[in-house]
Design a protein around this motif. Structure first.
Motif, PDB file in Angstrom:
ATOM      1  N   ASP A 176      37.395  -2.626  19.748  1.00 27.28           N
ATOM      2  CA  ASP A 176      38.602  -1.860  19.405  1.00 27.28           C
ATOM      3  C   ASP A 176      39.787  -2.791  19.164  1.00 27.28           C
ATOM      4  OD1 ASP A 176      37.166   0.455  19.642  1.00 27.28           O
ATOM      5  OD2 ASP A 176      37.974   1.028  21.605  1.00 27.28           O
ATOM      6  N   SER A 232      29.653  -5.588  29.941  1.00 25.74           N
ATOM      7  CA  SER A 232      29.396  -4.149  29.979  1.00 25.74           C
ATOM      8  C   SER A 232      29.683  -3.502  28.623  1.00 25.74           C
ATOM      9  CB  SER A 232      30.280  -3.495  31.043  1.00 25.74           C
ATOM     10  OG  SER A 232      31.638  -3.567  30.637  1.00 25.74           O
ATOM     11  N   LYS A 233      29.131  -2.316  28.420  1.00 23.60           N
ATOM     12  CA  LYS A 233      29.384  -1.575  27.179  1.00 23.60           C
ATOM     13  C   LYS A 233      30.869  -1.284  27.030  1.00 23.60           C
ATOM     14  CE  LYS A 233      24.973   0.717  26.351  1.00 23.60           C
ATOM     15  NZ  LYS A 233      24.227   1.995  26.384  1.00 23.60           N
ATOM     16  N   GLU A 234      31.512  -0.987  28.155  1.00 24.77           N
ATOM     17  CA  GLU A 234      32.951  -0.683  28.128  1.00 24.77           C
ATOM     18  C   GLU A 234      33.746  -1.893  27.646  1.00 24.77           C
ATOM     19  OE1 GLU A 234      31.019  -0.106  30.832  1.00 24.77           O
ATOM     20  OE2 GLU A 234      30.891   2.077  30.661  1.00 24.77           O
ATOM     21  N   GLU A 235      33.367  -3.067  28.163  1.00 26.41           N
ATOM     22  CA  GLU A 235      34.058  -4.309  27.783  1.00 26.41           C
ATOM     23  C   GLU A 235      33.828  -4.610  26.303  1.00 26.41           C
ATOM     24  OE1 GLU A 235      36.532  -7.541  29.068  1.00 26.41           O
ATOM     25  OE2 GLU A 235      35.992  -5.646  29.973  1.00 26.41           O
ATOM     26  N   LYS A 236      32.585  -4.428  25.849  1.00 21.98           N
ATOM     27  CA  LYS A 236      32.268  -4.653  24.432  1.00 21.98           C
ATOM     28  C   LYS A 236      33.098  -3.736  23.538  1.00 21.98           C
ATOM     29  CE  LYS A 236      27.462  -6.192  24.500  1.00 21.98           C
ATOM     30  NZ  LYS A 236      26.092  -5.825  24.152  1.00 21.98           N
ATOM     31  N   LYS A 237      33.191  -2.470  23.949  1.00 20.44           N
ATOM     32  CA  LYS A 237      33.954  -1.498  23.156  1.00 20.44           C
ATOM     33  C   LYS A 237      35.429  -1.875  23.133  1.00 20.44           C
ATOM     34  CE  LYS A 237      34.778   3.382  22.296  1.00 20.44           C
ATOM     35  NZ  LYS A 237      35.955   3.012  21.564  1.00 20.44           N
ATOM     36  N   LYS A 238      35.919  -2.343  24.261  1.00 19.10           N
ATOM     37  CA  LYS A 238      37.333  -2.749  24.359  1.00 19.10           C
ATOM     38  C   LYS A 238      37.616  -3.894  23.382  1.00 19.10           C
ATOM     39  CE  LYS A 238      39.309  -5.031  27.875  1.00 19.10           C
ATOM     40  NZ  LYS A 238      39.581  -5.362  29.271  1.00 19.10           N
ATOM     41  N   TRP A 239      36.710  -4.895  23.360  1.00 22.70           N
ATOM     42  CA  TRP A 239      36.885  -6.034  22.458  1.00 22.70           C
ATOM     43  C   TRP A 239      36.783  -5.582  21.002  1.00 22.70           C
ATOM     44  CZ3 TRP A 239      33.378 -10.340  25.001  1.00 22.70           C
ATOM     45  CH2 TRP A 239      33.917 -10.674  26.240  1.00 22.70           C
TER      46      TRP A 239
END
Length: 196
Positions: free
Chosen positions: A94, A85-92
């Motif tokens: 960051d 997900s986009k959220e997971e990608k952003k988390k990684w």
């Protein structure tokens, strides 16, 4: 390089979890499934220290490997994996960015690219990061055993050109199958960390 004791110190998500000891750290960055875990296992002569998966996107933490209390290998989460997900990608993203921006013990970022393919936009972005942190770029081109000598030479030219590598930069063709690149890597690391 003679290695005696190697251990996974911690799988961290936040800076509070990073090891307190600021030994020289060598961070490995690359796309999901580029072969970071296999490379770390090969360099440290261990079969399953870093967990290898045939499915991309399995490393979702920053893994710190203590090597003889003289240095750390730091396995960063892979980037560019489409099926999260986009959220997971952003988390990684960051998590990686925070590590690169705050870690004082970081000596070198090693950028991994797949020798079979032209570096992606994500690879070029990572190279910009490497340039802002390190005096020279060090690129490891993985999975070289899957190419003929001629194909490898052609592909290395494309990698050098796409990533804008020049004079002081280093590119190391690497294969876990053929033991290619292991000695060259350790020669460079010993120079960077001043290890005899």
């Amino acid at each position: 390089m003679n290695i005696h004791n190697v251990s996974l110190t911690i799988s961290a998500v936040t800076p509070k979890q990073y090891p307190k000891n600021l030994s020289g750290e060598i961070a490995f960055a690359g796309r999901s499934n580029v072969g970071k875990s296999s490379l770390i296992n090969k360099l440290l002569n261990r079969k399953s220290l870093a967990r290898v998966s045939s499915k991309p996107g399995k490393t979702a933490t920053i893994n710190f490997f203590n090597i003889d209390d003289t240095m750390y290998f730091v396995d960063l989460p892979g980037y560019g994996y489409a099926k999260v997900s986009k959220e997971e990608k952003k988390k990684w993203a960051d998590m990686i960015e925070t590590y690169l921006n705050t870690r004082q013990g970081l000596q070198q970022i090693i950028s991994l690219v797949d020798s079979r393919h032209k570096p992606t936009e994500d690879d070029c972005m990572m190279m910009n990061y490497v340039r802002s942190f390190c005096d020279r770029a060090v690129v490891i081109a993985t999975k070289c055993d899957k190419l003929s000598k001629t194909e490898l030479q052609e592909n290395l030219k494309v990698i050098i050109q796409t990533l804008g590598l020049s004079g002081d930069d280093i590119i190391i063709p690497f294969s876990t199958v053929k033991n290619m690149g292991v000695e060259e890597f350790w020669c460079y690391i010993q120079e960077v960390l001043g290890i005899e």
